[in-house]
Design a protein around this motif. Structure first.
Motif, PDB file in Angstrom:
ATOM      1  N   ARG A 260       6.809  -6.559  -5.568  1.00 59.20           N
ATOM      2  CA  ARG A 260       5.500  -6.536  -4.900  1.00 59.20           C
ATOM      3  C   ARG A 260       4.418  -6.955  -5.885  1.00 59.20           C
ATOM      4  O   ARG A 260       4.300  -6.378  -6.968  1.00 59.20           O
ATOM      5  N   PRO A 261       3.603  -7.953  -5.552  1.00 58.28           N
ATOM      6  CA  PRO A 261       2.589  -8.419  -6.501  1.00 58.28           C
ATOM      7  C   PRO A 261       1.433  -7.449  -6.671  1.00 58.28           C
ATOM      8  O   PRO A 261       0.767  -7.452  -7.699  1.00 58.28           O
ATOM      9  N   VAL A 262       1.176  -6.603  -5.658  1.00 54.51           N
ATOM     10  CA  VAL A 262       0.080  -5.632  -5.716  1.00 54.51           C
ATOM     11  C   VAL A 262       0.612  -4.279  -5.271  1.00 54.51           C
ATOM     12  O   VAL A 262       1.319  -4.181  -4.265  1.00 54.51           O
ATOM     13  N   ILE A 263       0.284  -3.231  -6.033  1.00 51.34           N
ATOM     14  CA  ILE A 263       0.582  -1.858  -5.622  1.00 51.34           C
ATOM     15  C   ILE A 263      -0.753  -1.137  -5.510  1.00 51.34           C
ATOM     16  O   ILE A 263      -1.407  -0.851  -6.515  1.00 51.34           O
ATOM     17  N   ASN A 264      -1.165  -0.873  -4.280  1.00 49.66           N
ATOM     18  CA  ASN A 264      -2.463  -0.273  -3.987  1.00 49.66           C
ATOM     19  C   ASN A 264      -2.261   1.181  -3.585  1.00 49.66           C
ATOM     20  O   ASN A 264      -1.730   1.475  -2.517  1.00 49.66           O
TER      21      ASN A 264
ATOM     22  N   GLN B 115       8.760  -0.269  -4.517  1.00 49.95           N
ATOM     23  CA  GLN B 115       7.800  -1.368  -4.574  1.00 49.95           C
ATOM     24  C   GLN B 115       8.177  -2.379  -5.658  1.00 49.95           C
ATOM     25  O   GLN B 115       8.145  -3.598  -5.444  1.00 49.95           O
ATOM     26  N   LEU B 116       8.539  -1.879  -6.836  1.00 49.65           N
ATOM     27  CA  LEU B 116       8.792  -2.768  -7.972  1.00 49.65           C
ATOM     28  C   LEU B 116      10.074  -3.564  -7.808  1.00 49.65           C
ATOM     29  O   LEU B 116      10.163  -4.714  -8.250  1.00 49.65           O
ATOM     30  N   VAL B 117      11.096  -2.980  -7.186  1.00 52.31           N
ATOM     31  CA  VAL B 117      12.366  -3.682  -7.062  1.00 52.31           C
ATOM     32  C   VAL B 117      12.254  -4.862  -6.107  1.00 52.31           C
ATOM     33  O   VAL B 117      13.063  -5.797  -6.151  1.00 52.31           O
ATOM     34  N   GLU B 118      11.253  -4.852  -5.228  1.00 50.94           N
ATOM     35  CA  GLU B 118      11.011  -5.981  -4.325  1.00 50.94           C
ATOM     36  C   GLU B 118       9.982  -6.952  -4.893  1.00 50.94           C
ATOM     37  O   GLU B 118       9.573  -7.890  -4.207  1.00 50.94           O
TER      38      GLU B 118
ATOM     39  N   TRP C 125      -2.269  -3.259 -10.310  1.00 55.03           N
ATOM     40  CA  TRP C 125      -2.423  -1.862  -9.896  1.00 55.03           C
ATOM     41  C   TRP C 125      -3.854  -1.598  -9.429  1.00 55.03           C
ATOM     42  O   TRP C 125      -4.814  -1.901 -10.142  1.00 55.03           O
ATOM     43  N   VAL C 126      -3.983  -0.986  -8.248  1.00 56.62           N
ATOM     44  CA  VAL C 126      -5.287  -0.659  -7.676  1.00 56.62           C
ATOM     45  C   VAL C 126      -5.215   0.749  -7.086  1.00 56.62           C
ATOM     46  O   VAL C 126      -4.215   1.124  -6.472  1.00 56.62           O
ATOM     47  N   THR C 127      -6.288   1.530  -7.295  1.00 59.24           N
ATOM     48  CA  THR C 127      -6.392   2.865  -6.714  1.00 59.24           C
ATOM     49  C   THR C 127      -7.763   3.008  -6.067  1.00 59.24           C
ATOM     50  O   THR C 127      -8.765   2.573  -6.642  1.00 59.24           O
ATOM     51  N   THR C 128      -7.807   3.588  -4.876  1.00 61.49           N
ATOM     52  CA  THR C 128      -9.085   3.818  -4.200  1.00 61.49           C
ATOM     53  C   THR C 128      -9.221   5.286  -3.843  1.00 61.49           C
ATOM     54  O   THR C 128      -8.219   5.971  -3.580  1.00 61.49           O
ATOM     55  N   GLY C 129     -10.460   5.773  -3.835  1.00 60.24           N
ATOM     56  CA  GLY C 129     -10.712   7.163  -3.465  1.00 60.24           C
ATOM     57  C   GLY C 129     -12.156   7.530  -3.712  1.00 60.24           C
ATOM     58  O   GLY C 129     -12.938   6.746  -4.258  1.00 60.24           O
TER      59      GLY C 129
ATOM     60  N   ILE D  30       0.844  -1.191   0.000  1.00 68.64           N
ATOM     61  CA  ILE D  30       0.000   0.000   0.000  1.00 68.64           C
ATOM     62  C   ILE D  30       0.882   1.245   0.000  1.00 68.64           C
ATOM     63  O   ILE D  30       1.808   1.366   0.804  1.00 68.64           O
ATOM     64  N   VAL D  31       0.601   2.157  -0.924  1.00 71.28           N
ATOM     65  CA  VAL D  31       1.311   3.433  -0.984  1.00 71.28           C
ATOM     66  C   VAL D  31       0.275   4.547  -1.034  1.00 71.28           C
ATOM     67  O   VAL D  31      -0.885   4.326  -1.401  1.00 71.28           O
ATOM     68  N   THR D  32       0.688   5.736  -0.674  1.00 70.36           N
ATOM     69  CA  THR D  32      -0.174   6.906  -0.792  1.00 70.36           C
ATOM     70  C   THR D  32       0.266   7.727  -1.991  1.00 70.36           C
ATOM     71  O   THR D  32       1.409   7.621  -2.445  1.00 70.36           O
ATOM     72  N   ALA D  33      -0.648   8.537  -2.502  1.00 68.20           N
ATOM     73  CA  ALA D  33      -0.332   9.349  -3.676  1.00 68.20           C
ATOM     74  C   ALA D  33       0.756  10.364  -3.328  1.00 68.20           C
ATOM     75  O   ALA D  33       0.720  11.003  -2.270  1.00 68.20           O
ATOM     76  N   ALA D  34       1.726  10.508  -4.223  1.00 66.23           N
ATOM     77  CA  ALA D  34       2.831  11.438  -4.006  1.00 66.23           C
ATOM     78  C   ALA D  34       2.472  12.826  -4.527  1.00 66.23           C
ATOM     79  O   ALA D  34       1.517  13.001  -5.291  1.00 66.23           O
ATOM     80  N   ASN D  35       3.261  13.817  -4.122  1.00 62.01           N
ATOM     81  CA  ASN D  35       2.996  15.199  -4.526  1.00 62.01           C
ATOM     82  C   ASN D  35       3.647  15.570  -5.844  1.00 62.01           C
ATOM     83  O   ASN D  35       3.211  16.513  -6.504  1.00 62.01           O
ATOM     84  N   ASP D  36       4.709  14.865  -6.229  1.00 58.08           N
ATOM     85  CA  ASP D  36       5.399  15.194  -7.477  1.00 58.08           C
ATOM     86  C   ASP D  36       5.971  13.927  -8.086  1.00 58.08           C
ATOM     87  O   ASP D  36       5.999  12.861  -7.458  1.00 58.08           O
ATOM     88  N   ASP D  37       6.446  14.042  -9.317  1.00 55.99           N
ATOM     89  CA  ASP D  37       6.931  12.877 -10.041  1.00 55.99           C
ATOM     90  C   ASP D  37       8.187  12.280  -9.421  1.00 55.99           C
ATOM     91  O   ASP D  37       8.402  11.063  -9.495  1.00 55.99           O
TER      92      ASP D  37
END
Length: 698
Positions: free
Chosen positions: A366-370, A361-364, A411-415, A344-351
């Motif tokens: 992770r099967p799901v990035i939420n 997340q990807l280098v480990e 990839w999953v996004t909630t809001g 689980i990650v939170t939305a970042a403020n910049d690129d």
């Protein structure tokens, strides 16, 4: 310095004594070059028939005598200078007496043999020497031998990783110097040989560990994915055995016990499996049939991700108000395939911050990035690039070295009422819920009050049902679905859409245009801008500065926060980016140049017939699942499966009231998610669920 031991031993004592003196003197001359000295002292010891220790003592004594003589000569010169004597020139110093004189006969007396110490190391031994490649090769052999017994070291892209598992699941842990030292320091004994041939235990030197990590092709098997359940491989078979599978490059570690899966499922088995995987969805108020279909698509994706050639889209779980159950739905859909192994990650403020979070997340692996609880408009070029990438490359944090790893994440996004940029909306499918209640968290009429507990208890049966549907699709010849593929996700459309079609689950991709219109805040702003442009200037060529007056009526255009002149310049650049694009039925074109060669812009009505697209079907009344042990008081909200009996309508939020007619107010007027001043009036007239929207209405 080559020495022939047979010749030396056969020499007369006088000649042998002279030769020993020469050899020791030459060794003393090169004592400052440790590599040459180490090699030649071994040759000398062998040729003279003495131990290395004796040679070292003789050289050490000679060097000490030389230093002592030089010190005596220096003191004599200083004494002469003080006595007003003329000291000898520095370049013409007298050779100290006895500097080159060492009694060769005593060299044998220096050879005091020592009893070798006991060997106290067990298992593999890595002998450290100046030969970098040789030592690294020994260390790789230790890792390879360990991998044959317990496979846990692999190549993941250009990373050396180790399989790490805990109560939450399995991840791929990239190895660095410290982690590699921890492992190799326990798998083998690192030793250094002293002058007498004894092994002295040492810690693994860092230079060899860094050399191993720098190897462009480490001798380890490749891995692409970890799994905690049986999954569909690229070849079309279902992987059921724990451990590493070289053909698919999947590492599976599953504790789930499944009943046999039919090779060719019957129609009844297919229907039963399709109904059961939707059972956990009973208590969620999906807005359209397509939203429910996409929820099932997300559920199935964890079992077929490796079989999809290419990227997979972002799954947006959206609702108009908090408390609808977005995060719970994500857990329900992902737990059968992944258990608790969800990042689980939170939305970042910049690129730049997006890049750091996604790379971590990807280098480990992770099967799901939420991306959970998005609260502002979602706009990131980095995230958009990751959503269409098969391989992710990025600079390692704090280094210039590049990381290169495959992308196999879901990839999953909630809001709530999430809005996003055009490039992200194009890469997203939506799972929309609408409780049609002010406080949905106050609901109490759930069929499964502890839904996540029910999912965990029935995980094996949910997994088996998913695999039955997958087997049915494979058995049918992997047919393509009767839908237009989602751009950049053709492989995903083929696999997921095909399985849903075989299972009889309708609505796949039917709401993708609605998502693009309602969640694409950038597109909304441009459509409003073009509409206002046409109303004021029609097809007349105008300058960007003239159009700037139009932008004052439109909120949401990305023109920055500078002064008026800076925003006018930004508008000109944005128009250049939109050149020859059709927006709202009008094509943005250059209209020549004006005074001082200023670029003019104009709108040209598109000659192409307006594209029509369906809004998607609204959820039909629920039907109870065909399970005799269940009371059937709460069925699916719009199951729509063939063979399911009809039941009384029972909306979750307002059980005593019928649902509002048409699309519901939230779909038309719920644009409060951050889309700026783009009003819902942009959509034009209201359409019923069965009608079509036209681009002219937008």
């Amino acid at each position: 310095m080559q020495v022939n031991d047979t010749t030396i031993l056969d020499l007369k004592p006088r000649l042998k004594t002279a030769l020993i003196g020469v050899i020791v003197s030459r060794l003393a001359d090169i004592a400052n070059d440790p590599i040459r000295f180490d090699l030649q002292k071994k040759e000398a010891a062998k040729g003279l028939g003495v131990s290395i220790s004796a040679i070292q003592k003789a050289v050490k004594k000679l060097i000490g005598d030389r230093k002592e003589a030089e010190t005596k000569a220096r003191l004599d010169r200083e004494e002469a200078y003080e006595a007003n004597a003329n000291p000898p020139p520095r370049g013409d110093r007298p050779v100290p007496e006895g500097v080159s004189s060492i009694d060769p006969e005593n060299i044998l007396e220096m050879d005091e043999p020592k009893t070798p110490g006991p060997r106290t190391v067990d298992g593999p031994v890595i002998e450290v020497s100046p030969f970098l490649g040789k030592v690294s090769w020994q260390a790789w052999e230790v890792l390879r031998a360990h991998n044959e017994k317990t496979p846990e070291f692999f190549r993941f892209g250009n990373e050396v990783i180790r399989i790490n598992s805990d109560q939450y699941g399995v991840i791929l842990k990239p190895q660095n110097v410290d982690r590699l030292r921890h492992v190799l320091g326990r798998l083998a004994s690192w030793v250094k040989t002293d002058a007498d041939g004894n092994h002295k235990a040492i810690l693994p030197p860092e230079v060899f560990l860094r050399d191993m990590l720098a190897d462009p092709e480490p001798p380890l098997p490749e891995i692409e994915q970890v799994s905690s359940v049986p999954v569909l491989t690229e070849g079309g078979s279902i992987l059921t055995n724990n451990g590493y599978d070289p053909a698919s490059r999947i590492f599976m570690q599953s504790s789930i016990h499944l009943a046999p899966i039919p090779e060719h499922p019957t129609e009844k088995e297919i229907k039963t499996a399709a109904v059961f995987i939707q059972e956990p969805l009973t208590d969620f108020p999906f807005e359209w049939e397509a939203d429910r279909a996409h929820a099932v698509a997300l559920f199935l994706l964890g079992f077929v991700r490796h079989a999809i050639d290419g990227p997979t889209p972002n799954h947006l779980i959206d609702a108009p108000v908090p408390g609808t159950g977005k995060s719970l739905l994500a857990d329900v859909l992902l737990t059968p395939a992944y258990g608790s192994n969800k990042g689980i990650v939170t939305a970042a403020n910049d690129d730049d911050e997006w890049r750091k979070r996604l790379t971590a997340q990807l280098v480990e692996g992770r099967p799901v990035i939420n991306i959970d609880n998005v609260r502002r408009p979602l706009d990131s070029g980095t995230l958009a690039a990751a959503l269409t990438a098969s391989v992710w490359e990025d600079r390692r944090l704090g280094s210039t070295e590049m990381i290169r790893v495959p992308v196999r994440a879901v990839w999953v996004t909630t809001g709530n009422n999430v809005v996003m940029s055009t490039e992200l909306a194009r890469r997203t499918i939506r799972i929309r819920m609408d409780p049609r209640a002010e406080s949905p968290e106050d609901r109490t009429d759930f069929k499964y009050p502890e839904l996540l507990k029910w999912v965990r208890e029935n995980r094996s049966e949910l997994v088996r049902s998913a695999l039955i549907l997958i087997k049915a699709w494979v058995s049918a010849g992997k047919p393509h679905p009767a839908v237009h593929p989602l751009g950049s996700y053709e492989g995903w459309t083929h696999v997921i859409g095909g399985i849903l079609e075989v299972a009889g689950i309708l609505g796949f991709l039917e709401n993708r245009k609605a998502l693009f219109l309602e969640s694409d805040f950038e597109g909304q702003a441009w459509r409003a801008f073009v509409c206002a442009w046409w109303e004021k200037f029609n097809s007349e060529p105008v300058k960007a500065s003239d159009l700037y007056e139009v932008t004052n009526e439109i909120e949401g255009l990305p023109l920055g926060t500078g002064n008026d002149q800076a925003r006018k310049t930004a508008l000109g650049k944005r128009l250049g980016n939109q050149r020859n694009r059709i927006i709202g039925g009008y094509r943005i074109e250059k209209g020549g140049t004006g005074h001082k060669s200023i670029v003019l812009w104009k709108l040209v009505p598109s000659e192409k017939k307006s594209e029509k697209f369906p809004r998607g079907k609204e959820m039909t009344p629920p039907s109870p699942p065909p399970y005799p042990e269940q009371d059937g008081t709460r069925g699916f909200n719009g199951g729509g499966l063939e063979g399911m009996s009809e039941g009384p309508f029972d909306p979750l939020q307002t059980p005593s009231q019928p649902p509002p007619p048409g699309n519901g107010s939230s779909y038309r007027n719920g644009w409060d998610g951050g889309g700026g001043g783009v009003k819902s009036a942009i959509l034009g007239k209201k359409n019923s669920p069965g009608e079509f929207l036209e681009e002219e209405d937008i």
